[in-house]
Design a protein around this motif. Structure first.
Motif, PDB file in Angstrom:
ATOM      1  N   THR A 263       0.824  -1.211   0.000  1.00  0.00           N
ATOM      2  CA  THR A 263       0.000   0.000   0.000  1.00  0.00           C
ATOM      3  C   THR A 263       0.861   1.264   0.000  1.00  0.00           C
ATOM      4  OG1 THR A 263      -0.079   0.063   2.415  1.00  0.00           O
ATOM      5  CG2 THR A 263      -1.872  -1.106   1.275  1.00  0.00           C
ATOM      6  N   LYS A 264       2.160   1.098   0.226  1.00  0.00           N
ATOM      7  CA  LYS A 264       3.094   2.226   0.372  1.00  0.00           C
ATOM      8  C   LYS A 264       2.735   3.080   1.586  1.00  0.00           C
ATOM      9  CE  LYS A 264       5.075   0.880  -3.383  1.00  0.00           C
ATOM     10  NZ  LYS A 264       6.303   0.049  -3.259  1.00  0.00           N
ATOM     11  N   THR A 265       2.210   2.417   2.632  1.00  0.00           N
ATOM     12  CA  THR A 265       1.884   3.104   3.879  1.00  0.00           C
ATOM     13  C   THR A 265       2.479   2.319   5.041  1.00  0.00           C
ATOM     14  OG1 THR A 265      -0.186   1.902   4.281  1.00  0.00           O
ATOM     15  CG2 THR A 265      -0.323   3.878   2.904  1.00  0.00           C
ATOM     16  N   GLY A 266       2.518   2.935   6.206  1.00  0.00           N
ATOM     17  CA  GLY A 266       2.963   2.243   7.416  1.00  0.00           C
ATOM     18  C   GLY A 266       4.072   2.980   8.125  1.00  0.00           C
ATOM     19  N   GLY A 267       3.957   3.058   9.447  1.00  0.00           N
ATOM     20  CA  GLY A 267       4.946   3.743  10.272  1.00  0.00           C
ATOM     21  C   GLY A 267       6.211   2.924  10.458  1.00  0.00           C
TER      22      GLY A 267
ATOM     23  N   ARG B 185      -0.346   0.199  10.727  1.00  0.00           N
ATOM     24  CA  ARG B 185      -0.808   1.504  11.194  1.00  0.00           C
ATOM     25  C   ARG B 185       0.342   2.516  11.182  1.00  0.00           C
ATOM     26  NH1 ARG B 185      -3.493  -2.173  14.708  1.00  0.00           N
ATOM     27  NH2 ARG B 185      -5.778  -2.113  14.462  1.00  0.00           N
ATOM     28  N   ASP B 186      -0.022   3.786  11.174  1.00  0.00           N
ATOM     29  CA  ASP B 186       0.973   4.851  11.011  1.00  0.00           C
ATOM     30  C   ASP B 186       1.913   4.988  12.200  1.00  0.00           C
ATOM     31  OD1 ASP B 186       0.153   5.647   8.424  1.00  0.00           O
ATOM     32  OD2 ASP B 186      -1.539   6.737   9.282  1.00  0.00           O
ATOM     33  N   GLY B 187       1.535   4.404  13.347  1.00  0.00           N
ATOM     34  CA  GLY B 187       2.441   4.429  14.494  1.00  0.00           C
ATOM     35  C   GLY B 187       3.556   3.409  14.389  1.00  0.00           C
TER      36      GLY B 187
ATOM     37  N   THR C  75      -2.210   7.515   3.716  1.00  0.00           N
ATOM     38  CA  THR C  75      -1.644   6.985   4.952  1.00  0.00           C
ATOM     39  C   THR C  75      -2.431   5.745   5.352  1.00  0.00           C
ATOM     40  OG1 THR C  75      -3.119   8.263   6.372  1.00  0.00           O
ATOM     41  CG2 THR C  75      -1.044   9.313   5.701  1.00  0.00           C
ATOM     42  N   ALA C  76      -1.895   4.993   6.296  1.00  0.00           N
ATOM     43  CA  ALA C  76      -2.642   3.852   6.818  1.00  0.00           C
ATOM     44  C   ALA C  76      -3.926   4.320   7.484  1.00  0.00           C
ATOM     45  CB  ALA C  76      -1.778   3.073   7.807  1.00  0.00           C
ATOM     46  N   THR C  77      -3.893   5.480   8.116  1.00  0.00           N
ATOM     47  CA  THR C  77      -5.093   6.037   8.745  1.00  0.00           C
ATOM     48  C   THR C  77      -6.171   6.297   7.701  1.00  0.00           C
ATOM     49  OG1 THR C  77      -3.743   7.032  10.494  1.00  0.00           O
ATOM     50  CG2 THR C  77      -5.965   7.912  10.194  1.00  0.00           C
ATOM     51  N   ASP C  78      -5.777   6.774   6.519  1.00  0.00           N
ATOM     52  CA  ASP C  78      -6.731   6.946   5.420  1.00  0.00           C
ATOM     53  C   ASP C  78      -7.369   5.600   5.068  1.00  0.00           C
ATOM     54  OD1 ASP C  78      -5.997   9.629   5.269  1.00  0.00           O
ATOM     55  OD2 ASP C  78      -4.613   9.308   3.586  1.00  0.00           O
ATOM     56  N   TYR C  79      -6.552   4.580   4.928  1.00  0.00           N
ATOM     57  CA  TYR C  79      -7.059   3.246   4.599  1.00  0.00           C
ATOM     58  C   TYR C  79      -8.071   2.768   5.632  1.00  0.00           C
ATOM     59  CZ  TYR C  79      -4.505   1.555   0.532  1.00  0.00           C
ATOM     60  OH  TYR C  79      -4.067   1.339  -0.745  1.00  0.00           O
TER      61      TYR C  79
ATOM     62  N   THR D 297     -12.604  -8.098   7.570  1.00  0.00           N
ATOM     63  CA  THR D 297     -11.395  -7.826   6.790  1.00  0.00           C
ATOM     64  C   THR D 297     -10.604  -9.110   6.539  1.00  0.00           C
ATOM     65  OG1 THR D 297     -10.258  -7.217   8.837  1.00  0.00           O
ATOM     66  CG2 THR D 297     -11.108  -5.422   7.474  1.00  0.00           C
ATOM     67  N   GLU D 298     -10.145  -9.234   5.309  1.00  0.00           N
ATOM     68  CA  GLU D 298      -9.193 -10.283   4.950  1.00  0.00           C
ATOM     69  C   GLU D 298      -7.776  -9.776   5.172  1.00  0.00           C
ATOM     70  OE1 GLU D 298      -7.700 -12.111   0.720  1.00  0.00           O
ATOM     71  OE2 GLU D 298      -9.832 -12.288   1.169  1.00  0.00           O
ATOM     72  N   VAL D 299      -7.550  -8.498   4.857  1.00  0.00           N
ATOM     73  CA  VAL D 299      -6.246  -7.882   5.051  1.00  0.00           C
ATOM     74  C   VAL D 299      -5.888  -7.875   6.540  1.00  0.00           C
ATOM     75  CG1 VAL D 299      -7.242  -5.556   5.208  1.00  0.00           C
ATOM     76  CG2 VAL D 299      -4.854  -5.827   4.568  1.00  0.00           C
ATOM     77  N   ARG D 300      -4.637  -8.184   6.842  1.00  0.00           N
ATOM     78  CA  ARG D 300      -4.167  -8.092   8.232  1.00  0.00           C
ATOM     79  C   ARG D 300      -3.886  -6.628   8.561  1.00  0.00           C
ATOM     80  NH1 ARG D 300       1.097 -10.987   9.239  1.00  0.00           N
ATOM     81  NH2 ARG D 300       0.612 -10.636  11.423  1.00  0.00           N
ATOM     82  N   ILE D 301      -4.339  -6.197   9.736  1.00  0.00           N
ATOM     83  CA  ILE D 301      -4.119  -4.831  10.189  1.00  0.00           C
ATOM     84  C   ILE D 301      -3.318  -4.921  11.483  1.00  0.00           C
ATOM     85  CG2 ILE D 301      -5.190  -2.679  10.946  1.00  0.00           C
ATOM     86  CD1 ILE D 301      -7.676  -3.568   9.294  1.00  0.00           C
ATOM     87  N   ILE D 302      -2.095  -4.404  11.468  1.00  0.00           N
ATOM     88  CA  ILE D 302      -1.196  -4.551  12.608  1.00  0.00           C
ATOM     89  C   ILE D 302      -0.559  -3.213  12.945  1.00  0.00           C
ATOM     90  CG2 ILE D 302      -0.733  -6.987  12.101  1.00  0.00           C
ATOM     91  CD1 ILE D 302       1.938  -6.135  10.889  1.00  0.00           C
ATOM     92  N   GLY D 303       0.187  -3.184  14.046  1.00  0.00           N
ATOM     93  CA  GLY D 303       0.892  -1.970  14.427  1.00  0.00           C
ATOM     94  C   GLY D 303       0.096  -1.136  15.415  1.00  0.00           C
ATOM     95  N   VAL D 304       0.653   0.003  15.773  1.00  0.00           N
ATOM     96  CA  VAL D 304       0.052   0.862  16.790  1.00  0.00           C
ATOM     97  C   VAL D 304      -0.424   2.165  16.182  1.00  0.00           C
ATOM     98  CG1 VAL D 304       1.499  -0.140  18.611  1.00  0.00           C
ATOM     99  CG2 VAL D 304       2.303   1.898  17.390  1.00  0.00           C
ATOM    100  N   GLU D 305      -1.362   2.776  16.875  1.00  0.00           N
ATOM    101  CA  GLU D 305      -1.876   4.075  16.408  1.00  0.00           C
ATOM    102  C   GLU D 305      -0.775   5.133  16.520  1.00  0.00           C
ATOM    103  OE1 GLU D 305      -4.694   4.492  15.051  1.00  0.00           O
ATOM    104  OE2 GLU D 305      -5.818   2.698  15.610  1.00  0.00           O
ATOM    105  N   PRO D 306      -0.800   6.124  15.632  1.00  0.00           N
ATOM    106  CA  PRO D 306       0.220   7.193  15.713  1.00  0.00           C
ATOM    107  C   PRO D 306       0.018   8.071  16.929  1.00  0.00           C
ATOM    108  CG  PRO D 306      -1.429   7.691  14.039  1.00  0.00           C
ATOM    109  CD  PRO D 306      -1.713   6.310  14.512  1.00  0.00           C
TER     110      PRO D 306
END
Length: 299
Positions: free
Chosen positions: A26-30, A70-72, A265-269, A290-299
């Motif tokens: 996606t070209k996104t991610g913190g 996520r963007d964090g 950004t991931a937040t947009d997604y 969701t099929e897509v995995r969503i991982i990471g922390v909030e910014p």
């Protein structure tokens, strides 16, 4: 962090505070606190063992194609396995390391005149991710051809799990439940004709290109198929194609995709995902998972 893994491990690449947008489809991610690229099973085992000893959280990624970070970013150690990408043929079996591209694995099978993997000719993920998610397309699924997977268990044992032990389901495997790490996979295929295999791969790739928004970065199919329905059709009928938040947009070409059209950004997604879920549920009573995995922390 008090520990610097870039100085602890020097025989393979480890980066510090590395933006995962450089690696996700996606070209996104913190940023990842530490991002490691091990080149062997032994290096993966050493990394995981050391991280366990110092109580550092671990996240394992393949090709980061069906993923939103996520963007964090991701705390602790993130491992990307794409440097472990060896593929070889043994009779009617194709054996691939976890970081090998699924697409490249299908090419190796075709060159060996082995049929069964054609469905994956356009799947952008890695072999490890394919096993983890039981990836599939056009009526084919990983579970139909996978004989066994080599995994690193939570107890740091390297084991070969036969097909039956992997408990495959729709976009599911026992890897997810038992928090194991896929190190490699063995596919049991059948002898076929190289030209016919290539023809089928070309046909499926044509269908993919004509129907999917491959011209934009995306995380692939965002939602699982609800029983008795198609996610893309529900989204289309809800009038959501073209809905946009920031740089993320529900594809006008295929409603099951969310594309990065302008520096999203991931937040947009995540905003688009939640809006789609809420709208479809309000109109139909169907919850899109969701099929897509969503991982990471909030910014």
């Amino acid at each position: 962090m008090t520990v610097d893994l870039t100085t602890k491990f020097t025989d393979f690449k480890i980066l510090k505070d590395e933006p995962l947008a450089h690696y996700s489809w996606t070209k996104t991610g913190g940023p990842a606190d530490f991002l490691a690229f091990p080149e062997s099973d032994q290096q993966v085992e050493a990394l995981v063992q050391y991280a366990d000893q110092i109580d550092m959280p671990i996240t394992v990624l393949g090709n980061a194609s069906n993923l939103i970070v996520r963007d964090g970013g991701i705390r602790g150690l993130t491992i990307i396995l794409t440097a472990m990408n060896h593929i070889h043929v043994d009779g009617e079996r194709v054996i691939a390391e976890a970081g090998a591209a699924y697409i490249e694995t299908t090419k190796v099978a075709q060159q060996a005149g082995l049929t069964g993997l054609e469905f994956a000719a356009g799947i952008p993920g890695s072999i490890g991710g394919g096993v983890f998610m039981n990836a599939g397309a056009y009526g084919g699924e990983t579970k139909f051809v996978l004989e066994s997977a080599t995994v690193l268990t939570q107890e740091l044992a390297v084991e070969v799990w036969p097909h039956e032990q992997l408990n495959f389901g729709y976009r599911h495997s026992a890897i997810q439940d038992q928090h194991a790490i896929v190190l490699g996979a063995t596919f049991k295929l059948r002898l076929g004709h190289k030209d016919l295999i290539q023809h089928e791969m070309n046909h499926l790739n044509y269908l993919r290109k004509s129907k999917q928004p491959l011209e934009y970065p995306s995380c692939g199919s965002v939602f699982k198929r609800p029983k008795g329905h198609f996610a893309g059709k529900l989204i289309h009928e809800a009038g959501l194609q073209g809905y946009r938040a920031g740089g993320a947009e529900v594809s006008k070409k295929h409603a099951g995709f969310i594309v990065n059209v302008d520096h999203a950004t991931a937040t947009d997604y995540l905003h688009v995902i939640h809006h789609v879920q809420e709208t479809v549920f309000a109109q139909t009573g169907i919850h899109l998972e969701t099929e897509v995995r969503i991982i990471g922390v909030e910014p």
